[in-house]
Design a protein around this motif. Sequence first.
Motif, mmCIF file in Angstrom:
data_model
loop_
_atom_site.group_PDB
_atom_site.id
_atom_site.type_symbol
_atom_site.label_atom_id
_atom_site.label_comp_id
_atom_site.label_asym_id
_atom_site.label_seq_id
_atom_site.Cartn_x
_atom_site.Cartn_y
_atom_site.Cartn_z
ATOM 1 N N CYS A 186 0.811 -1.216 0.000
ATOM 2 C CA CYS A 186 0.000 0.000 0.000
ATOM 3 C C CYS A 186 0.848 1.271 0.000
ATOM 4 O O CYS A 186 0.300 2.364 -0.048
ATOM 5 N N CYS A 187 2.174 1.150 0.010
ATOM 6 C CA CYS A 187 2.986 2.379 -0.083
ATOM 7 C C CYS A 187 4.259 2.122 -0.874
ATOM 8 O O CYS A 187 4.236 2.157 -2.095
ATOM 9 N N SER A 188 5.370 1.788 -0.232
ATOM 10 C CA SER A 188 6.657 1.700 -0.919
ATOM 11 C C SER A 188 6.747 0.567 -1.938
ATOM 12 O O SER A 188 7.545 0.634 -2.859
ATOM 13 N N GLY A 189 5.932 -0.461 -1.818
ATOM 14 C CA GLY A 189 6.013 -1.600 -2.730
ATOM 15 C C GLY A 189 4.990 -1.590 -3.846
ATOM 16 O O GLY A 189 4.793 -2.605 -4.510
ATOM 17 N N GLN A 190 4.331 -0.449 -4.085
ATOM 18 C CA GLN A 190 3.288 -0.398 -5.111
ATOM 19 C C GLN A 190 3.793 -0.771 -6.491
ATOM 20 O O GLN A 190 3.122 -1.506 -7.221
ATOM 21 N N VAL A 191 4.961 -0.280 -6.869
ATOM 22 C CA VAL A 191 5.490 -0.570 -8.202
ATOM 23 C C VAL A 191 5.754 -2.065 -8.347
ATOM 24 O O VAL A 191 5.399 -2.669 -9.363
ATOM 25 N N MET A 192 6.330 -2.679 -7.324
ATOM 26 C CA MET A 192 6.585 -4.126 -7.371
ATOM 27 C C MET A 192 5.277 -4.911 -7.417
ATOM 28 O O MET A 192 5.168 -5.915 -8.114
ATOM 29 N N LEU A 193 4.271 -4.452 -6.672
ATOM 30 C CA LEU A 193 2.967 -5.104 -6.673
ATOM 31 C C LEU A 193 2.350 -5.045 -8.072
ATOM 32 O O LEU A 193 1.908 -6.058 -8.614
ATOM 33 N N HIS A 194 2.330 -3.850 -8.666
ATOM 34 C CA HIS A 194 1.763 -3.712 -10.013
ATOM 35 C C HIS A 194 2.535 -4.555 -11.021
ATOM 36 O O HIS A 194 1.919 -5.217 -11.873
ATOM 37 N N ALA A 195 3.859 -4.539 -10.934
ATOM 38 C CA ALA A 195 4.672 -5.323 -11.879
ATOM 39 C C ALA A 195 4.378 -6.817 -11.735
ATOM 40 O O ALA A 195 4.261 -7.526 -12.745
ATOM 41 N N ALA A 196 4.253 -7.297 -10.527
ATOM 42 C CA ALA A 196 3.962 -8.723 -10.313
ATOM 43 C C ALA A 196 2.576 -9.085 -10.831
ATOM 44 O O ALA A 196 2.383 -10.155 -11.431
ATOM 45 N N LEU A 197 1.586 -8.208 -10.625
ATOM 46 C CA LEU A 197 0.238 -8.465 -11.138
ATOM 47 C C LEU A 197 0.241 -8.515 -12.667
ATOM 48 O O LEU A 197 -0.341 -9.419 -13.276
#
Length: 172
Positions: free
Chosen positions: A64-75
């Motif tokens: 929900c904050c610092s890992g948003q880019v990694m979350l979106h990339a993994a999705l």
Amino acid sequence: MPATPPAAVPLTVITGLDAAAKARVAQALLARGGIDWALLDNDGGAAAALAGTHPAALSSGCACCSGQVMLHAALVQLLRQHRPQQILLVAAAAAEPQALRRALAQGEAMRAWRVARMLCVFDSGIAAGLGDAARRLWQDQREAADAVIGCGAAPPPATMVAQLDAALMSGV
């Protein structure tokens, strides 16, 4: 003429403070037939280890904050490589539900998925040992959830299945 974009893939988000309990709920969902799931584990890998034959990926950092880019990339990677019918996201214990929902709705890629439901895993056995901040976060997660799944150390399988059936019937 531009191609019609594919329909957004439903995303089921599992929140809660106990990684092992969330992994058991994820495993129970993945074991159900009839749905081609992919799993994104943002909670240390316990759920991904139980994914079996389902495609699974790990995402580190706070979703929900610092890992948003990694979350979106993994999705995006899961969607491109496996084209599942649904995605199961096991969120880190520290995920603040409203911030997580906003993070999943940001960016161009958000049209590829939609949050179908948020489930919160609740284990009353560990609630007594929580500090005030953790208790408030867990309360926020429960209030933001579409369904709360009771999952102690060894929940009766029939009870968990009944809870999951009810949660799955609430909006895809």
